[in-house]
Design an enzyme around this catalytic site. Structure first.
Site, PDB file in Angstrom:
ATOM      1  N   TRP A 187       0.835  -1.209   0.000  1.00 56.91           N
ATOM      2  CA  TRP A 187       0.000   0.000   0.000  1.00 56.91           C
ATOM      3  C   TRP A 187       0.863   1.249   0.000  1.00 56.91           C
ATOM      4  O   TRP A 187       0.651   2.164  -0.802  1.00 56.91           O
ATOM      5  CB  TRP A 187      -0.916   0.030   1.223  1.00 56.91           C
ATOM      6  CG  TRP A 187      -1.779   1.267   1.274  1.00 56.91           C
ATOM      7  CD1 TRP A 187      -3.027   1.427   0.743  1.00 56.91           C
ATOM      8  CD2 TRP A 187      -1.433   2.536   1.853  1.00 56.91           C
ATOM      9  NE1 TRP A 187      -3.477   2.720   0.959  1.00 56.91           N
ATOM     10  CE2 TRP A 187      -2.518   3.425   1.628  1.00 56.91           C
ATOM     11  CE3 TRP A 187      -0.302   3.022   2.529  1.00 56.91           C
ATOM     12  CZ2 TRP A 187      -2.517   4.742   2.072  1.00 56.91           C
ATOM     13  CZ3 TRP A 187      -0.301   4.349   2.966  1.00 56.91           C
ATOM     14  CH2 TRP A 187      -1.390   5.189   2.737  1.00 56.91           C
ATOM     15  N   TYR A 194       1.177   3.954  -3.004  1.00 53.76           N
ATOM     16  CA  TYR A 194       0.713   5.320  -2.731  1.00 53.76           C
ATOM     17  C   TYR A 194       1.818   6.332  -3.024  1.00 53.76           C
ATOM     18  O   TYR A 194       1.560   7.401  -3.597  1.00 53.76           O
ATOM     19  CB  TYR A 194       0.258   5.434  -1.277  1.00 53.76           C
ATOM     20  CG  TYR A 194      -0.339   6.792  -0.942  1.00 53.76           C
ATOM     21  CD1 TYR A 194      -1.652   7.092  -1.285  1.00 53.76           C
ATOM     22  CD2 TYR A 194       0.417   7.763  -0.299  1.00 53.76           C
ATOM     23  CE1 TYR A 194      -2.206   8.338  -0.993  1.00 53.76           C
ATOM     24  CE2 TYR A 194      -0.120   9.006   0.005  1.00 53.76           C
ATOM     25  CZ  TYR A 194      -1.432   9.289  -0.346  1.00 53.76           C
ATOM     26  OH  TYR A 194      -1.961  10.522  -0.062  1.00 53.76           O
ATOM     27  N   ASP A 233      -6.142  -0.554  -0.141  1.00 55.94           N
ATOM     28  CA  ASP A 233      -6.659   0.627   0.542  1.00 55.94           C
ATOM     29  C   ASP A 233      -8.109   0.410   0.979  1.00 55.94           C
ATOM     30  O   ASP A 233      -8.955  -0.032   0.179  1.00 55.94           O
ATOM     31  CB  ASP A 233      -6.569   1.838  -0.390  1.00 55.94           C
ATOM     32  CG  ASP A 233      -7.058   3.107   0.266  1.00 55.94           C
ATOM     33  OD1 ASP A 233      -6.264   3.724   0.998  1.00 55.94           O
ATOM     34  OD2 ASP A 233      -8.236   3.466   0.053  1.00 55.94           O
TER      35      ASP A 233
END
Length: 483
Positions: free
Chosen positions: A416, A420, A436
């Site tokens: 994640w 990101y 997410d």
């Protein structure tokens, strides 16, 4: 890029702003090339030829129009669809102050110089050096026309360390000297510097401001009314940028307070274009994402979709690590504490105290105690900072896969966080944080969240714009648009 003459002809005759920056019209009888929105009388079709970029038109012997000003055109969105290696090369070239030899550029990209030259010729029709020179000369022309900076400062701000070399390249591109162009329209602006960043409409400025407002780090950045402000340090100069939207003229207005000349305005320009995603190909993104019913509904509510970027990849990465498994508000609070503890402060030219977000070198010996972090999170931050200082992380020209492999190899960083950072910090349009919680909620049904594997499978149809799909999913949770 293959241009369809019929489409280009219709677009230039209609002066359609949606095609601004997508191609340039070169007039054989005058030796000048223009944007498709040029207000001058349209030349006959038999007298024109079309180019996908200003660099290509310049290489063919045409000079930029001083009326429609190709220097102000948004970047070609087609360049975002060329070879991944070419994209990485362009990103690296734009992040460097001085031009690099093709050999050095190829070495940093892990390919041969012969192969890199062939890729540029195939996809862009020009050499890497021609791209560098044209982009810097066009940017310099913008400063000559829009600011009262001395020519020597403009040369430095555009990336030239030699005034003689700047004059030579500029004259090669414009067939005029910088002083001759300055006499046609230099503007005095008193203190500070003002830049104008053109974009292709539509642009959902309010959505961008809302995104940045929720994540603004106290003392470093803020959203004030309809404007975005942040402090910065660049080329040894400290200052503040204030960015507002001139919607009627399809451009952002950037007011720079603090430094007097000497600052690398080209680098600042590039950072801001990435921060607000001004070169996005909205039509192409809409054509791909609009095939998904959920995203199509959200696109109708947000036709000017942009991918919120970051001022600095390292800063964004630290903030992403702080934000693991906690709310946006909590992560923003922690980032503010970190900036207050380790960031340098200064007083801007209006008397307001500002703070700079600390860089890797400043945090090299930080223990991050007293910020409210768990011991494991502090260890992760120290590990990430150490890897950055040691040069083990490639922020400038890694592929999405390479970046994720590099950063997830560090303890405490998962997919994640890697995705990101790639999505916002590195502006990679195909990054997708499939685990997410918000994305899984948006894709769920009957009160049940979707599974990460289901999210990945569905997002496969969104390539190469999965990051934009993620933004739309987050927006859908606030707008009430759902399955």
């Amino acid at each position: 890029m293959q241009l369809k003459a019929a489409v280009c002809s219709s677009a230039r005759l209609a002066r359609d702003r949606r095609f601004d920056g997508r191609f340039f019209t070169a007039v054989k009888t005058t030796g000048i090339f223009c944007r498709p929105i040029c207000p001058a009388r349209a030349p006959l079709e038999r007298n024109v030829t079309y180019f996908a970029s200003a660099a290509e038109a310049t290489e063919a012997g045409f000079r930029p129009c001083l009326r429609c000003r190709p220097d102000s055109a948004p970047d070609s969105p087609a360049w975002g669809l060329v070879s991944t290696t070419v994209q990485r090369a362009l990103k690296l070239m734009r992040s460097e102050r001085e031009p690099q030899s093709v050999e050095r550029l190829a070495e940093r990209l892990g390919v041969s110089s012969r192969y890199l030259r062939r890729l540029f010729a195939e996809h862009l029709g020009v050499s890497p050096l021609a791209v560098w020179q044209t982009e810097r000369a066009l940017f310099a022309c913008r400063l000559l026309r829009d600011t009262s900076l001395p020519v020597a400062d403009i040369a430095y701000a555009s990336g030239f360390n030699s005034l003689r070399r700047f004059n030579g390249v500029f004259k090669q591109v414009y067939r005029r000297t910088p002083s001759e162009v300055r006499r046609t329209g230099g503007l005095g602006q008193g203190t500070g510097v003002r830049l104008y960043l053109d974009y292709r409409p539509p642009l959902d400025w309010q959505q961008l401001l809302a995104f940045f407002r929720a994540r603004a780090v106290t003392g470093v950045e803020q959203v004030e009314g309809d404007a975005y402000l942040r402090s910065f340090a660049l080329d040894g100069c400290r200052g503040v940028v204030r960015v507002s939207n001139d919607a009627a003229r399809h451009r952002l207005v950037v007011e720079i307070g603090g430094p007097e000349g000497g600052i690398g305005l080209y680098a600042l320009n590039q950072r801001l274009r990435r921060l607000f995603d001004l070169d996005a190909d909205s039509e192409q993104i809409r054509s791909v994402l609009g095939g998904d019913p959920l995203l199509a509904r959200q696109l109708k509510l947000a036709p000017g979709l942009r991918l919120p970027g970051a001022w600095d990849p390292f800063e964004n990465a630290l903030r992403a690590i702080l934000g693991q498994q906690i709310s946006v508000a909590a992560a923003t609070t922690l980032a503010g504490r970190l900036a207050a503890r380790y960031g340098e402060s200064f007083v801007d030219d209006t008397g307001v105290e500002r703070r700079l977000f600390p860089g890797a070198e400043q945090l090299a010996r930080a223990d991050f105690a007293g910020l409210g972090l768990t011991r494991r999170r502090a260890d992760t931050l120290r590990s990430f900072v150490a890897a950055t200082v040691a040069g083990r992380l490639n922020f400038t020209h890694a592929s999405l896969e390479d970046w994720c492999a590099q950063v997830t190899a560090l303890s405490g960083i998962g997919d994640w966080t890697a995705q990101y950072i790639a999505m916002r910090g590195l502006s990679m349009p195909d990054a997708f944080p499939s685990t997410d919680l918000g994305i899984l909620q948006a894709l769920g049904s009957a009160g049940e969240k979707a599974k990460p594997k289901e999210a990945l499978a569905r997002a496969e149809r969104w390539r190469p714009w999965r990051a934009y799909g993620a933004i739309l999913l987050w927006q859908s949770l606030k707008s009430g648009v759902g399955e």
